[in-house]
Design a protein around this motif. Sequence first.
Motif, PDB file in Angstrom:
ATOM      1  N   GLU A  11       0.843  -1.192   0.000  1.00 60.67           N
ATOM      2  CA  GLU A  11       0.000   0.000   0.000  1.00 60.67           C
ATOM      3  C   GLU A  11       0.882   1.246   0.000  1.00 60.67           C
ATOM      4  O   GLU A  11       1.711   1.416   0.897  1.00 60.67           O
ATOM      5  CB  GLU A  11      -0.902  -0.005   1.229  1.00 60.67           C
ATOM      6  CG  GLU A  11      -1.799  -1.225   1.283  1.00 60.67           C
ATOM      7  CD  GLU A  11      -2.602  -1.336   2.571  1.00 60.67           C
ATOM      8  OE1 GLU A  11      -2.627  -0.356   3.360  1.00 60.67           O
ATOM      9  OE2 GLU A  11      -3.193  -2.401   2.783  1.00 60.67           O
ATOM     10  N   GLU A  26      -2.004   5.927  15.113  1.00 63.68           N
ATOM     11  CA  GLU A  26      -2.708   4.849  14.437  1.00 63.68           C
ATOM     12  C   GLU A  26      -4.217   5.062  14.485  1.00 63.68           C
ATOM     13  O   GLU A  26      -4.782   5.323  15.548  1.00 63.68           O
ATOM     14  CB  GLU A  26      -2.339   3.509  15.086  1.00 63.68           C
ATOM     15  CG  GLU A  26      -2.806   2.309  14.310  1.00 63.68           C
ATOM     16  CD  GLU A  26      -2.210   1.019  14.839  1.00 63.68           C
ATOM     17  OE1 GLU A  26      -2.618  -0.043  14.341  1.00 63.68           O
ATOM     18  OE2 GLU A  26      -1.346   1.055  15.735  1.00 63.68           O
ATOM     19  N   ASP A  30      -5.605   0.839  10.425  1.00 65.70           N
ATOM     20  CA  ASP A  30      -4.169   0.877  10.134  1.00 65.70           C
ATOM     21  C   ASP A  30      -3.514  -0.459  10.482  1.00 65.70           C
ATOM     22  O   ASP A  30      -2.696  -0.968   9.724  1.00 65.70           O
ATOM     23  CB  ASP A  30      -3.472   2.002  10.898  1.00 65.70           C
ATOM     24  CG  ASP A  30      -3.737   3.376  10.302  1.00 65.70           C
ATOM     25  OD1 ASP A  30      -4.091   3.457   9.103  1.00 65.70           O
ATOM     26  OD2 ASP A  30      -3.595   4.363  11.043  1.00 65.70           O
ATOM     27  N   TRP A  32      -1.079  -1.574  12.445  1.00 66.94           N
ATOM     28  CA  TRP A  32       0.373  -1.678  12.379  1.00 66.94           C
ATOM     29  C   TRP A  32       0.861  -2.658  13.444  1.00 66.94           C
ATOM     30  O   TRP A  32       0.454  -2.584  14.610  1.00 66.94           O
ATOM     31  CB  TRP A  32       1.033  -0.325  12.636  1.00 66.94           C
ATOM     32  CG  TRP A  32       0.624   0.742  11.671  1.00 66.94           C
ATOM     33  CD1 TRP A  32       0.289   0.595  10.358  1.00 66.94           C
ATOM     34  CD2 TRP A  32       0.494   2.133  11.952  1.00 66.94           C
ATOM     35  NE1 TRP A  32      -0.025   1.808   9.809  1.00 66.94           N
ATOM     36  CE2 TRP A  32       0.085   2.776  10.769  1.00 66.94           C
ATOM     37  CE3 TRP A  32       0.684   2.906  13.098  1.00 66.94           C
ATOM     38  CZ2 TRP A  32      -0.126   4.140  10.683  1.00 66.94           C
ATOM     39  CZ3 TRP A  32       0.476   4.259  13.018  1.00 66.94           C
ATOM     40  CH2 TRP A  32       0.075   4.871  11.819  1.00 66.94           C
ATOM     41  N   TYR A  36       6.450  -2.188  14.034  1.00 60.58           N
ATOM     42  CA  TYR A  36       6.520  -1.383  12.814  1.00 60.58           C
ATOM     43  C   TYR A  36       6.352   0.079  13.170  1.00 60.58           C
ATOM     44  O   TYR A  36       5.503   0.412  13.977  1.00 60.58           O
ATOM     45  CB  TYR A  36       5.433  -1.800  11.811  1.00 60.58           C
ATOM     46  CG  TYR A  36       5.505  -0.986  10.540  1.00 60.58           C
ATOM     47  CD1 TYR A  36       6.459  -1.279   9.583  1.00 60.58           C
ATOM     48  CD2 TYR A  36       4.679   0.107  10.345  1.00 60.58           C
ATOM     49  CE1 TYR A  36       6.574  -0.504   8.448  1.00 60.58           C
ATOM     50  CE2 TYR A  36       4.783   0.883   9.201  1.00 60.58           C
ATOM     51  CZ  TYR A  36       5.732   0.567   8.267  1.00 60.58           C
ATOM     52  OH  TYR A  36       5.854   1.340   7.150  1.00 60.58           O
ATOM     53  N   TYR A  61       6.043   1.816   0.459  1.00 64.66           N
ATOM     54  CA  TYR A  61       4.833   1.018   0.609  1.00 64.66           C
ATOM     55  C   TYR A  61       4.813   0.315   1.959  1.00 64.66           C
ATOM     56  O   TYR A  61       5.859  -0.139   2.438  1.00 64.66           O
ATOM     57  CB  TYR A  61       4.760  -0.071  -0.468  1.00 64.66           C
ATOM     58  CG  TYR A  61       4.623   0.444  -1.869  1.00 64.66           C
ATOM     59  CD1 TYR A  61       3.376   0.514  -2.482  1.00 64.66           C
ATOM     60  CD2 TYR A  61       5.740   0.850  -2.600  1.00 64.66           C
ATOM     61  CE1 TYR A  61       3.244   0.988  -3.780  1.00 64.66           C
ATOM     62  CE2 TYR A  61       5.618   1.323  -3.905  1.00 64.66           C
ATOM     63  CZ  TYR A  61       4.367   1.387  -4.491  1.00 64.66           C
ATOM     64  OH  TYR A  61       4.238   1.863  -5.767  1.00 64.66           O
ATOM     65  N   LEU A  62       3.623   0.188   2.543  1.00 68.86           N
ATOM     66  CA  LEU A  62       3.413  -0.705   3.682  1.00 68.86           C
ATOM     67  C   LEU A  62       3.305  -2.122   3.136  1.00 68.86           C
ATOM     68  O   LEU A  62       2.672  -2.336   2.090  1.00 68.86           O
ATOM     69  CB  LEU A  62       2.078  -0.414   4.366  1.00 68.86           C
ATOM     70  CG  LEU A  62       1.959   0.754   5.310  1.00 68.86           C
ATOM     71  CD1 LEU A  62       0.497   0.941   5.700  1.00 68.86           C
ATOM     72  CD2 LEU A  62       2.787   0.506   6.548  1.00 68.86           C
ATOM     73  N   ARG A  64       1.463  -5.413   3.936  1.00 63.14           N
ATOM     74  CA  ARG A  64       0.353  -5.857   4.781  1.00 63.14           C
ATOM     75  C   ARG A  64       0.026  -7.318   4.460  1.00 63.14           C
ATOM     76  O   ARG A  64      -0.200  -7.671   3.308  1.00 63.14           O
ATOM     77  CB  ARG A  64      -0.870  -4.979   4.533  1.00 63.14           C
ATOM     78  CG  ARG A  64      -1.992  -5.231   5.520  1.00 63.14           C
ATOM     79  CD  ARG A  64      -3.167  -4.277   5.316  1.00 63.14           C
ATOM     80  NE  ARG A  64      -2.840  -2.872   5.469  1.00 63.14           N
ATOM     81  CZ  ARG A  64      -2.724  -2.236   6.633  1.00 63.14           C
ATOM     82  NH1 ARG A  64      -2.893  -2.890   7.762  1.00 63.14           N
ATOM     83  NH2 ARG A  64      -2.433  -0.945   6.651  1.00 63.14           N
ATOM     84  N   ARG A  70      -2.604  -7.204   8.989  1.00 64.00           N
ATOM     85  CA  ARG A  70      -1.599  -6.497   9.789  1.00 64.00           C
ATOM     86  C   ARG A  70      -0.482  -5.965   8.903  1.00 64.00           C
ATOM     87  O   ARG A  70       0.038  -6.672   8.043  1.00 64.00           O
ATOM     88  CB  ARG A  70      -1.034  -7.456  10.829  1.00 64.00           C
ATOM     89  CG  ARG A  70       0.055  -6.925  11.706  1.00 64.00           C
ATOM     90  CD  ARG A  70      -0.388  -6.259  12.934  1.00 64.00           C
ATOM     91  NE  ARG A  70      -1.502  -6.915  13.583  1.00 64.00           N
ATOM     92  CZ  ARG A  70      -2.149  -6.393  14.596  1.00 64.00           C
ATOM     93  NH1 ARG A  70      -1.776  -5.240  15.093  1.00 64.00           N
ATOM     94  NH2 ARG A  70      -3.155  -7.007  15.149  1.00 64.00           N
ATOM     95  N   ALA A  71      -0.094  -4.696   9.106  1.00 62.30           N
ATOM     96  CA  ALA A  71       1.068  -4.105   8.432  1.00 62.30           C
ATOM     97  C   ALA A  71       2.314  -4.609   9.145  1.00 62.30           C
ATOM     98  O   ALA A  71       2.509  -4.329  10.341  1.00 62.30           O
ATOM     99  CB  ALA A  71       0.997  -2.590   8.459  1.00 62.30           C
ATOM    100  N   GLY A  74       7.880  -2.777   5.439  1.00 66.42           N
ATOM    101  CA  GLY A  74       7.882  -1.740   4.427  1.00 66.42           C
ATOM    102  C   GLY A  74       8.739  -2.123   3.242  1.00 66.42           C
ATOM    103  O   GLY A  74       9.634  -2.971   3.341  1.00 66.42           O
TER     104      GLY A  74
END
Length: 161
Positions: A11, A26, A30, A32, A36, A61-62, A64, A70-71, A74
Amino acid sequence: MILRSARLSLEPISPDLARRIIERDELPGDDWHREYPLEDELNPLESLSAAEPTNSPFTMYLVRRAEDGRAVGGFGFFGPPDATGQAEFGYGLVSSARGAGLATEAVRLALDHASSWGARIAVADTDLENIASQQVLMKNGFVEVDRDESLVYHRRSFASR
């Protein structure tokens, strides 16, 4: 544009989202991971948070996980391809997400995208002792092109489209 594969999504991180990630602001959705962002993402996130919004695919980018949303890491390009078509990137996952092939899948997804946007060559470096990251790159068609006392340098050319 969100990039998707069977097990993850990439993302794009906007300047506003970069600021929120740094501040741990957050919001619902999100999701995260508590580890992270990784330490080595903070400087690039700070730079991105100060930048003007862009639609460039050569951004951060994240990563996920699809299974739980869950993120967990990166992926980031260090900018658009240079005059030779070369794009440099880096990536990382929180420790609990490593070893399941997610990094290999994230790199593959991002590089397919980069190639479709004109990148002809991809380069990355890894710490000398980071064998797992070197294996991620080799699984994605990279070859070692150089090394020094602390880093191993990798390169991959894309097939002409």
